[in-house]
Structure formats: C-alpha cells, structure tokens
Design a protein around this motif. Structure first.
Motif, PDB file in Angstrom:
ATOM      1  N   UNK A 167      60.896  51.476  17.046  1.00  0.00           N
ATOM      2  CA  UNK A 167      61.941  52.489  17.200  1.00  0.00           C
ATOM      3  C   UNK A 167      62.659  52.316  18.536  1.00  0.00           C
ATOM      4  N   UNK A 168      61.897  52.015  19.591  1.00  0.00           N
ATOM      5  CA  UNK A 168      62.521  51.800  20.903  1.00  0.00           C
ATOM      6  C   UNK A 168      63.434  50.589  20.882  1.00  0.00           C
ATOM      7  N   UNK A 169      63.015  49.525  20.197  1.00  0.00           N
ATOM      8  CA  UNK A 169      63.872  48.337  20.110  1.00  0.00           C
ATOM      9  C   UNK A 169      65.133  48.627  19.296  1.00  0.00           C
ATOM     10  N   UNK A 210      44.981  52.587  13.352  1.00  0.00           N
ATOM     11  CA  UNK A 210      46.046  53.580  13.210  1.00  0.00           C
ATOM     12  C   UNK A 210      46.816  53.733  14.518  1.00  0.00           C
ATOM     13  N   UNK A 211      46.079  53.713  15.638  1.00  0.00           N
ATOM     14  CA  UNK A 211      46.753  53.814  16.934  1.00  0.00           C
ATOM     15  C   UNK A 211      47.628  52.590  17.174  1.00  0.00           C
ATOM     16  N   UNK A 212      47.152  51.409  16.780  1.00  0.00           N
ATOM     17  CA  UNK A 212      47.961  50.201  16.941  1.00  0.00           C
ATOM     18  C   UNK A 212      49.189  50.261  16.047  1.00  0.00           C
ATOM     19  N   UNK A 213      49.035  50.763  14.829  1.00  0.00           N
ATOM     20  CA  UNK A 213      50.182  50.915  13.938  1.00  0.00           C
ATOM     21  C   UNK A 213      51.192  51.900  14.490  1.00  0.00           C
ATOM     22  N   UNK A 214      50.698  53.018  15.040  1.00  0.00           N
ATOM     23  CA  UNK A 214      51.613  53.998  15.630  1.00  0.00           C
ATOM     24  C   UNK A 214      52.302  53.414  16.855  1.00  0.00           C
ATOM     25  N   UNK A 215      51.559  52.653  17.648  1.00  0.00           N
ATOM     26  CA  UNK A 215      52.161  52.019  18.830  1.00  0.00           C
ATOM     27  C   UNK A 215      53.227  51.018  18.453  1.00  0.00           C
ATOM     28  N   UNK A 216      52.968  50.230  17.416  1.00  0.00           N
ATOM     29  CA  UNK A 216      53.986  49.263  16.981  1.00  0.00           C
ATOM     30  C   UNK A 216      55.192  49.976  16.387  1.00  0.00           C
TER      31      UNK A 216
END
Length: 146
Positions: free
Chosen positions: A111-113, A100-106
């Motif tokens: 969004x930043x990109x 879940x943390x990896x999904x949130x990080x991606x």
C-alpha cells in the motif's frame, strides 16, 4: 564309656562331679532323598547334615494386574507424548501468527508503494514535455538534440 553314677546315698541337692554317661547318646541314621535319583533314599548320620533354614512363608496377597512401576512409566510416556503434541500445536500457532504478521507487513508495504507511485506519477499533474532526438551518422558520429 565309664563314669561315675549318682547313687541314692548322696543327697539330691549336691551336684554330681565327674563323668556322667547318658543312656540315649548316639547318632541316629536318617534317610534323605538321593540327589542323583529322586526315587531312592540314602541313609546318612544326622550329625553329617547341615542345619536347614526354614522356608519363609509365602506372601499370598493378590497382586495388581499391572505393575505399579510399569503404570507410572506408561503414564510418564503418555504425558511426555501429550506434552510434545501440545508444544507442537503451540509452535504451529506461533508460526501462523508470524505468517499473518508477515502478510500484514507485506500488505502495508504494498500500500505504501502504491501511494508513493501515485504521488510520483507525472500523469496526475500537468508538466513540460521533453523530446530527445538522437542522430547517428556514418563513421561513428552521433549528435543529440533536445
């Protein structure tokens, strides 16, 4: 056997000195079970037999249905299995948390990109247009005009 007998003329309180012959001193014959044929008995002198230790009394207290050591070993095995299952569930939960943390990080990176691409796109603001013309001729000559 010859010996000296106690006579009534001596006083009773004085000890007798010398050999005393006992009237019933003999080695009796006993019958024991034949080791090769249990239905027969064998005559043996009592002095030839070795003394036998008495058989100890049996413990007739009721025993538990399952051995206590076996119960402890079974409980230890079940406890180890349950502990292993719990550790597996803990690691599964930790894996889901990391996923879940990896999904949130991606999602944050995506969004930043998108924000970066939106800020960098030339269509959003007016600018100058550049036309490039490239002319190739025979013999490998080329010229570029801007």
């Amino acid at each position: 056997m010859s010996g000296q007998f106690v006579t009534p003329s001596r006083p009773v309180h004085q000890p007798v000195v010398g050999l005393v012959e006992l009237g019933d001193e003999h080695d009796p014959i006993v019958h024991i079970q034949d080791p090769y044929d249990p239905s027969r008995s064998v005559a043996v002198r009592r002095s030839a037999l070795q003394p036998i230790a008495p058989t100890p009394a049996r413990d007739l207290t009721p025993q538990p249905l399952l051995d206590p050591l076996a119960q402890r070993m079974l409980a230890g095995g079940v406890g180890a299995g349950v502990t292993g299952w719990g550790a597996g569930e803990l690691l599964t939960g930790a894996g889901r948390l990391v996923s879940a943390a990896a999904g949130a990080g991606s999602a944050v990176v995506a969004i930043a990109l998108l924000l970066l691409a939106w800020k960098m796109s030339p269509s959003s603001r007016p600018g100058k247009t550049v036309n490039v013309t490239n002319i190739n001729s025979w013999g490998g000559r080329s010229s570029t005009r801007m």
